[in-house]
Design an enzyme around this catalytic site. Structure first.
Site, PDB file in Angstrom:
ATOM      1  N   ASP A 187       0.815  -1.219   0.000  1.00 56.69           N
ATOM      2  CA  ASP A 187       0.000   0.000   0.000  1.00 56.69           C
ATOM      3  C   ASP A 187       0.848   1.269   0.000  1.00 56.69           C
ATOM      4  OD1 ASP A 187      -2.384  -1.454   0.106  1.00 56.69           O
ATOM      5  OD2 ASP A 187      -2.368  -1.516   2.307  1.00 56.69           O
ATOM      6  N   ASP A 227       3.701   3.592  -2.002  1.00 56.12           N
ATOM      7  CA  ASP A 227       4.456   3.913  -3.225  1.00 56.12           C
ATOM      8  C   ASP A 227       5.601   4.881  -2.942  1.00 56.12           C
ATOM      9  OD1 ASP A 227       2.585   2.448  -4.763  1.00 56.12           O
ATOM     10  OD2 ASP A 227       1.274   4.206  -4.896  1.00 56.12           O
ATOM     11  N   LYS A 246       8.238  22.042   8.300  1.00 58.74           N
ATOM     12  CA  LYS A 246       7.341  20.881   8.185  1.00 58.74           C
ATOM     13  C   LYS A 246       6.213  20.898   9.211  1.00 58.74           C
ATOM     14  CE  LYS A 246      10.746  17.914   8.386  1.00 58.74           C
ATOM     15  NZ  LYS A 246      11.464  16.626   8.457  1.00 58.74           N
TER      16      LYS A 246
END
Length: 220
Positions: free
Chosen positions: A8, A10, A148
């Site tokens: 699941d 990538d 971030k």
């Protein structure tokens, strides 16, 4: 920690300091070396140096300037880049981080470094540790103008590299950053159990944490 559902995933988004690199270098520099050199270069005691630095650090923590060497050089009237070189021998990979990076690259995952580190800090670390070949991109939050911790970082990252958050894994050692990624929709999140090899395990709150990178390779 449960095995990762690699079928699941990538895209693998990875932090640098405390995640791939031992945070001991950064902690030692900011908490020990910089206060000592500040005291020497400004002619004050070490105690006075820490009293002057502590509120400055607290005021800017989590903001983009906290990570900016240009900002601190001007704010402290110190050559911060050059001072970092004095302790650069402490820059080191966390155990088996390179084994993990090689494995996910061989598995065909898209691998992107996303760091709050200033470009000068990133360059210094890449000179000491060979990380660049493992990554499709090396992104500093300074490229976007948001750390971030800020939701706008994730919007900028998505616009830049067009990744699917639902099929992405993000590993970071900072809890507010992991929560920001979760709010954006990144589905697979891991903290780091021991970012600084000299300080022992830390509480990772609601996040599962990686301690040994070899454990993550199972099922690739």
């Amino acid at each position: 920690m449960s095995p990762l559902p690699w079928h699941d995933i990538d895209t693998v988004l990875l932090d640098m300091d405390g995640t791939l690199l031992d945070l001991h270098f950064d902690n030692h520099f900011w908490l020990e070396h910089l206060p000592q050199r500040y005291a020497e270069l400004h002619g004050v005691s070490r105690v006075m140096a820490e009293l002057e630095l502590k509120p400055l650090f607290e005021r800017h923590a989590g903001q983009l300037q906290w990570y900016c060497l240009d900002f601190w050089s001007a704010e402290l009237n110190l050559p911060v880049r050059e001072l970092k070189l004095e302790t650069a021998h402490l820059i080191a990979l966390r155990p088996d981080a390179d084994t993990f990076l090689a494995a996910i690259k061989r598995a065909g995952k898209r691998v992107v470094l996303i760091t709050n580190a200033h470009r000068d800090s990133l360059s210094l670390k890449l000179e000491k540790v060979e990380l660049a070949p493992y990554f499709e991109r090396l992104i500093s939050s300074h490229d976007y103008g948001f750390p971030k911790e800020n939701p706008q970082f994730w919007d900028a990252l998505h616009a830049d590299i067009d990744f699917n958050p639902a099929r992405s894994l993000f590993i970071d050692d900072t809890l507010p950053i992991l929560r920001s990624a979760r709010n954006f929709g990144v589905a697979h999140l891991l903290a780091v159990s021991e970012p600084d090899s000299r300080q022992g395990p830390k509480d990772t709150a609601e996040f599962a944490a990686v301690g040994d990178y070899r454990d993550l390779i199972a099922g690739l």
